[in-house]
Design an enzyme around this catalytic site. Structure first.
Site, PDB file in Angstrom:
ATOM      1  CE  LYS A  13      -1.804 -16.768  46.554  1.00 45.56           C
ATOM      2  NZ  LYS A  13      -2.604 -16.639  45.318  1.00 45.56           N
ATOM      3  NE  ARG A 127     -11.443 -16.705  46.014  1.00 47.72           N
ATOM      4  CZ  ARG A 127     -10.179 -16.293  45.925  1.00 47.72           C
ATOM      5  NH1 ARG A 127      -9.190 -17.114  46.258  1.00 47.72           N
ATOM      6  NH2 ARG A 127      -9.905 -15.108  45.494  1.00 47.72           N
ATOM      7  NE  ARG A 161     -11.150 -12.447  48.325  1.00 45.86           N
ATOM      8  CZ  ARG A 161      -9.887 -12.737  48.056  1.00 45.86           C
ATOM      9  NH1 ARG A 161      -9.385 -13.918  48.435  1.00 45.86           N
ATOM     10  NH2 ARG A 161      -9.117 -11.882  47.436  1.00 45.86           N
TER      11      ARG A 161
HETATM   12  P1  ADP Z   1      -5.775 -18.406  46.027  1.00 45.68           P
HETATM   13  O1  ADP Z   1      -5.694 -18.562  47.531  1.00 45.68           O
HETATM   14  O2  ADP Z   1      -4.468 -18.740  45.347  1.00 45.68           O
HETATM   15  O3  ADP Z   1      -6.304 -17.071  45.585  1.00 45.68           O
HETATM   16  P2  ADP Z   1      -7.903 -20.414  46.254  1.00 45.68           P
HETATM   17  O4  ADP Z   1      -7.199 -21.497  47.016  1.00 45.68           O
HETATM   18  O5  ADP Z   1      -8.874 -19.587  47.006  1.00 45.68           O
HETATM   19  O6  ADP Z   1      -6.800 -19.477  45.493  1.00 45.68           O
HETATM   20  O7  ADP Z   1      -8.602 -21.098  44.999  1.00 45.68           O
HETATM   21  C1  ADP Z   1      -9.475 -20.341  44.152  1.00 45.68           C
HETATM   22  C2  ADP Z   1     -10.728 -21.162  43.838  1.00 45.68           C
HETATM   23  O8  ADP Z   1     -10.359 -22.276  42.997  1.00 45.68           O
HETATM   24  C3  ADP Z   1     -11.392 -21.753  45.072  1.00 45.68           C
HETATM   25  O9  ADP Z   1     -12.800 -21.669  44.893  1.00 45.68           O
HETATM   26  C4  ADP Z   1     -10.912 -23.208  45.106  1.00 45.68           C
HETATM   27  O10 ADP Z   1     -11.912 -24.071  45.657  1.00 45.68           O
HETATM   28  C5  ADP Z   1     -10.659 -23.519  43.639  1.00 45.68           C
HETATM   29  N1  ADP Z   1      -9.469 -24.369  43.432  1.00 45.68           N
HETATM   30  C6  ADP Z   1      -8.307 -24.339  44.142  1.00 45.68           C
HETATM   31  N2  ADP Z   1      -7.426 -25.246  43.651  1.00 45.68           N
HETATM   32  C7  ADP Z   1      -8.042 -25.831  42.590  1.00 45.68           C
HETATM   33  C8  ADP Z   1      -7.656 -26.860  41.667  1.00 45.68           C
HETATM   34  N3  ADP Z   1      -6.440 -27.434  41.721  1.00 45.68           N
HETATM   35  N4  ADP Z   1      -8.544 -27.198  40.703  1.00 45.68           N
HETATM   36  C9  ADP Z   1      -9.774 -26.593  40.621  1.00 45.68           C
HETATM   37  N5  ADP Z   1     -10.193 -25.637  41.462  1.00 45.68           N
HETATM   38  C10 ADP Z   1      -9.347 -25.259  42.445  1.00 45.68           C
HETATM   39  P1  AMP Z   2      -5.718 -12.241  48.583  1.00 43.30           P
HETATM   40  O1  AMP Z   2      -6.678 -12.677  49.647  1.00 43.30           O
HETATM   41  O2  AMP Z   2      -4.328 -12.778  48.784  1.00 43.30           O
HETATM   42  O3  AMP Z   2      -6.253 -12.490  47.191  1.00 43.30           O
HETATM   43  O4  AMP Z   2      -5.579 -10.663  48.750  1.00 43.30           O
HETATM   44  C1  AMP Z   2      -6.702  -9.805  48.590  1.00 43.30           C
HETATM   45  C2  AMP Z   2      -6.238  -8.357  48.486  1.00 43.30           C
HETATM   46  O5  AMP Z   2      -5.598  -7.962  49.711  1.00 43.30           O
HETATM   47  C3  AMP Z   2      -5.189  -8.072  47.399  1.00 43.30           C
HETATM   48  O6  AMP Z   2      -5.773  -7.858  46.128  1.00 43.30           O
HETATM   49  C4  AMP Z   2      -4.522  -6.814  47.961  1.00 43.30           C
HETATM   50  O7  AMP Z   2      -5.337  -5.660  47.780  1.00 43.30           O
HETATM   51  C5  AMP Z   2      -4.491  -7.108  49.455  1.00 43.30           C
HETATM   52  N1  AMP Z   2      -3.259  -7.844  49.851  1.00 43.30           N
HETATM   53  C6  AMP Z   2      -3.199  -9.098  50.367  1.00 43.30           C
HETATM   54  N2  AMP Z   2      -1.932  -9.444  50.624  1.00 43.30           N
HETATM   55  C7  AMP Z   2      -1.159  -8.401  50.250  1.00 43.30           C
HETATM   56  C8  AMP Z   2       0.239  -8.153  50.236  1.00 43.30           C
HETATM   57  N3  AMP Z   2       1.109  -9.075  50.660  1.00 43.30           N
HETATM   58  N4  AMP Z   2       0.665  -6.951  49.763  1.00 43.30           N
HETATM   59  C9  AMP Z   2      -0.196  -6.011  49.349  1.00 43.30           C
HETATM   60  N5  AMP Z   2      -1.527  -6.174  49.306  1.00 43.30           N
HETATM   61  C10 AMP Z   2      -2.013  -7.366  49.762  1.00 43.30           C
END
Ligand code: ADP
Ligand code: AMP
Length: 215
Positions: A13, A127, A161
């Protein structure tokens, strides 16, 4: 245009939202990013959220909907918004409708990134982001063009993170399955859900999203 990117942790995302920001001038509202900023700044919200986030559980609906409302108020009405990581529960989906309606906005697309759960631990544990501008990278799947230098801002400091560890990822996935996936039918009933193969490579996912958004 207002869109939601929906998918489990690690689905891509944030990666796709950053592309849309760069390519379409939209604004990314990531509740995760905003909460991490609050934790770092030591605000009252941050103090409440810190332990919950470290455990991989969900922060309260009131807190996240509150920060989304505040963020929307800072935007001009014509700015397109990508909701990333929000809504995550049925009450949040209800709040989002109200928050958008009050501001004369409407939801145009909900894009679900479909991914194999097995791949997510690998994505999340690899990541990292630029400490200066927040651009996202991966140890294997998205490396900077020049090793150790951010493509976007030239920064050389990177960070990981604290919740990107295997144990917390399992909790976050369980939260997604139990509380977030069940909100999809709300949007399906409105005919605004599109699905994208999130296992494809980053450019292919971006192209599929581009087809959905058009223009
Ligand atoms: P989310 O925001 O849904 O938690 P991220 O966009 O941070 O996910 O993606 C998680 C990790 O996977 C990042 O390190 C990113 O660079 C990698 N990534 C994202 N999309 C892809 C893909 N289509 N194929 C391989 N790796 C990906
Ligand atoms: P994310 O960066 O989206 O992976 O979110 C990291 C963490 O933030 C999650 O595991 C939750 O603890 C908190 N968080 C982020 N967005 C939300 C949401 N919309 N509702 C509740 N908790 C959230």
């Amino acid at each position: 245009m207002n869109i939601i990117l929906l998918g489990p942790p690690g689905a891509g995302k944030g990666t796709q939202a950053q592309r849309l920001v760069a390519e379409r001038g939209m604004v990314q509202l990531s509740t995760g990013d905003m909460l991490r900023a609050a934790v770092k700044a030591g605000t009252p919200t941050g103090l409440k959220a810190k332990a919950v986030m470290e455990a991989g559980e969900l922060v309260s609906d009131e807190i996240v909907s509150g920060i989304i409302g505040e963020a929307l108020d800072k935007l001009s009405p014509e700015t397109g918004v990508i909701f990333d990581g929000y809504p995550r529960t049925a009450p949040q989906a209800e709040s989002l409708d109200a928050l958008l309606g009050e501001r004369g906005r409407q939801l145009d697309h909900v894009i679900e990134l479909e991914v194999d759960e097995d791949a997510l631990v690998d994505r999340i544990t690899g990541r990292y982001t630029c400490a200066t501008c927040g651009a996202g990278y991966h140890d294997r799947y998205k490396q900077p063009k020049v090793a150790g230098v951010c493509d976007t801002c030239g920064g050389t400091e990177f960070k990981r993170r604290p919740d990107d560890n295997e144990e917390t990822v399992r909790t976050r996935m369980a939260e997604y399955r139990a509380k977030t996936a069940p909100i999809l039918p709300i949007y399906e009933a409105r005919g605004i859900v599109s699905r994208v193969d999130g296992m494809a490579d980053i450019d292919a996912v971006a192209a599929a999203i581009g087809d959905i958004l058009g223009g």
